[in-house]
Design an enzyme around this catalytic site. Structure first.
Site, PDB file in Angstrom:
ATOM      1  N   TYR A   3       0.868  -1.178   0.000  1.00  0.00           N
ATOM      2  CA  TYR A   3       0.000   0.000   0.000  1.00  0.00           C
ATOM      3  C   TYR A   3       0.901   1.222   0.000  1.00  0.00           C
ATOM      4  O   TYR A   3       1.827   1.326   0.811  1.00  0.00           O
ATOM      5  CB  TYR A   3      -0.906  -0.015   1.239  1.00  0.00           C
ATOM      6  CG  TYR A   3      -1.596   1.290   1.535  1.00  0.00           C
ATOM      7  CD1 TYR A   3      -2.481   1.865   0.625  1.00  0.00           C
ATOM      8  CD2 TYR A   3      -1.364   1.962   2.724  1.00  0.00           C
ATOM      9  CE1 TYR A   3      -3.114   3.079   0.894  1.00  0.00           C
ATOM     10  CE2 TYR A   3      -1.992   3.169   3.004  1.00  0.00           C
ATOM     11  CZ  TYR A   3      -2.858   3.725   2.080  1.00  0.00           C
ATOM     12  OH  TYR A   3      -3.479   4.922   2.350  1.00  0.00           O
ATOM     13  N   PHE A   4       0.637   2.164  -0.908  1.00  0.00           N
ATOM     14  CA  PHE A   4       1.394   3.407  -0.988  1.00  0.00           C
ATOM     15  C   PHE A   4       0.590   4.518  -0.345  1.00  0.00           C
ATOM     16  O   PHE A   4      -0.476   4.895  -0.835  1.00  0.00           O
ATOM     17  CB  PHE A   4       1.698   3.743  -2.458  1.00  0.00           C
ATOM     18  CG  PHE A   4       2.445   5.038  -2.648  1.00  0.00           C
ATOM     19  CD1 PHE A   4       3.800   5.127  -2.381  1.00  0.00           C
ATOM     20  CD2 PHE A   4       1.781   6.169  -3.113  1.00  0.00           C
ATOM     21  CE1 PHE A   4       4.490   6.323  -2.565  1.00  0.00           C
ATOM     22  CE2 PHE A   4       2.459   7.369  -3.304  1.00  0.00           C
ATOM     23  CZ  PHE A   4       3.816   7.446  -3.028  1.00  0.00           C
ATOM     24  N   ALA A   5       1.094   5.042   0.770  1.00  0.00           N
ATOM     25  CA  ALA A   5       0.450   6.152   1.477  1.00  0.00           C
ATOM     26  C   ALA A   5       1.207   7.426   1.144  1.00  0.00           C
ATOM     27  O   ALA A   5       2.438   7.452   1.170  1.00  0.00           O
ATOM     28  CB  ALA A   5       0.476   5.910   2.978  1.00  0.00           C
ATOM     29  N   SER A   8      -2.229  11.577   4.988  1.00  0.00           N
ATOM     30  CA  SER A   8      -2.229  11.387   6.443  1.00  0.00           C
ATOM     31  C   SER A   8      -1.909   9.953   6.853  1.00  0.00           C
ATOM     32  O   SER A   8      -1.424   9.731   7.964  1.00  0.00           O
ATOM     33  CB  SER A   8      -3.568  11.820   7.030  1.00  0.00           C
ATOM     34  OG  SER A   8      -4.613  10.979   6.593  1.00  0.00           O
ATOM     35  N   GLU A  79     -11.412   6.102   4.245  1.00  0.00           N
ATOM     36  CA  GLU A  79     -11.136   6.852   3.017  1.00  0.00           C
ATOM     37  C   GLU A  79     -12.435   7.244   2.314  1.00  0.00           C
ATOM     38  O   GLU A  79     -12.499   8.285   1.676  1.00  0.00           O
ATOM     39  CB  GLU A  79     -10.228   6.044   2.084  1.00  0.00           C
ATOM     40  CG  GLU A  79      -8.854   5.787   2.663  1.00  0.00           C
ATOM     41  CD  GLU A  79      -8.112   7.049   3.063  1.00  0.00           C
ATOM     42  OE1 GLU A  79      -8.217   8.080   2.366  1.00  0.00           O
ATOM     43  OE2 GLU A  79      -7.413   7.029   4.089  1.00  0.00           O
ATOM     44  N   TYR A 119      -4.528  18.014  10.076  1.00  0.00           N
ATOM     45  CA  TYR A 119      -4.401  17.075   8.964  1.00  0.00           C
ATOM     46  C   TYR A 119      -3.018  17.232   8.317  1.00  0.00           C
ATOM     47  O   TYR A 119      -2.320  16.250   8.072  1.00  0.00           O
ATOM     48  CB  TYR A 119      -5.510  17.305   7.927  1.00  0.00           C
ATOM     49  CG  TYR A 119      -5.370  16.378   6.734  1.00  0.00           C
ATOM     50  CD1 TYR A 119      -5.858  15.069   6.790  1.00  0.00           C
ATOM     51  CD2 TYR A 119      -4.723  16.787   5.579  1.00  0.00           C
ATOM     52  CE1 TYR A 119      -5.700  14.208   5.714  1.00  0.00           C
ATOM     53  CE2 TYR A 119      -4.561  15.930   4.509  1.00  0.00           C
ATOM     54  CZ  TYR A 119      -5.054  14.638   4.574  1.00  0.00           C
ATOM     55  OH  TYR A 119      -4.884  13.787   3.509  1.00  0.00           O
TER      56      TYR A 119
END
Length: 173
Positions: A3-5, A8, A79, A119
């Protein structure tokens, strides 16, 4: 799955509240994209989004994590409907990896939005925590913000910045 974050969720404590097990792999990047803060959040403020430009010189830095694909319900719920969940090729220290990513849907974008200060702090904290390039962190820290008019929500989110999550593991390699 990887998973590419890039927003936040780079902040490990925030992501750890949303998935049962978090395994950071390390810094990564997405070529041919730019970072924008124009996605309409549930709270009405601007959230991060990546926009495809097709220009290989454009790059968004983020963090690659390993997550259990069967246990993403809370992450998808957090999300929300504003994002598509898709797979893209990311770069990282040892090459390339196909990673899941959230990218904003066109009908949820508003360039007039500004993020709340808490945020932006998640984004900056996550970038620093995972050693993203200093110029990237500096750019994130300079993004203009507004205070959240809901002081309770702001305080609840700021608590997460100080958490040390227990569900962080080493990435499987």
């Amino acid at each position: 799955m990887y998973y590419f974050a890039y927003g936040s969720n780079m902040c490990t404590a925030r992501l750890a509240r949303r998935v049962p097990s978090v395994a950071p792999v390390g810094p990564a990047w997405l070529s041919g994209h730019r970072l924008h803060w124009h996605l309409v959040g549930n709270d009405g403020s601007g959230k991060c989004n990546v926009v495809e430009t097709g220009d290989p010189g454009d790059r968004v830095y983020g963090v690659l994590f390993e997550l259990d694909p069967a246990r993403l319900d809370r992450l998808h719920a957090a999300e929300g409907p504003a994002y598509d969940f898709l797979e893209l090729t990311t770069g990282h220290a040892t090459g390339q990896a196909t990673a899941a990513i959230y990218r904003g849907r066109a009908d949820w974008l508003d360039d007039a939005l500004t993020p709340f200060d808490w945020y932006r702090d998640f984004v900056v904290t996550g970038a620093a925590e995972h050693g993203l390039p200093p110029h990237w962190i500096d750019g994130l820290a300079k993004v203009p913000t507004v205070p959240d008019p809901n002081a309770e929500r702001a305080a609840e989110n700021r608590v997460i910045l100080d958490e040390i999550p227990a569900n962080v593991t080493s990435a499987i390699r």
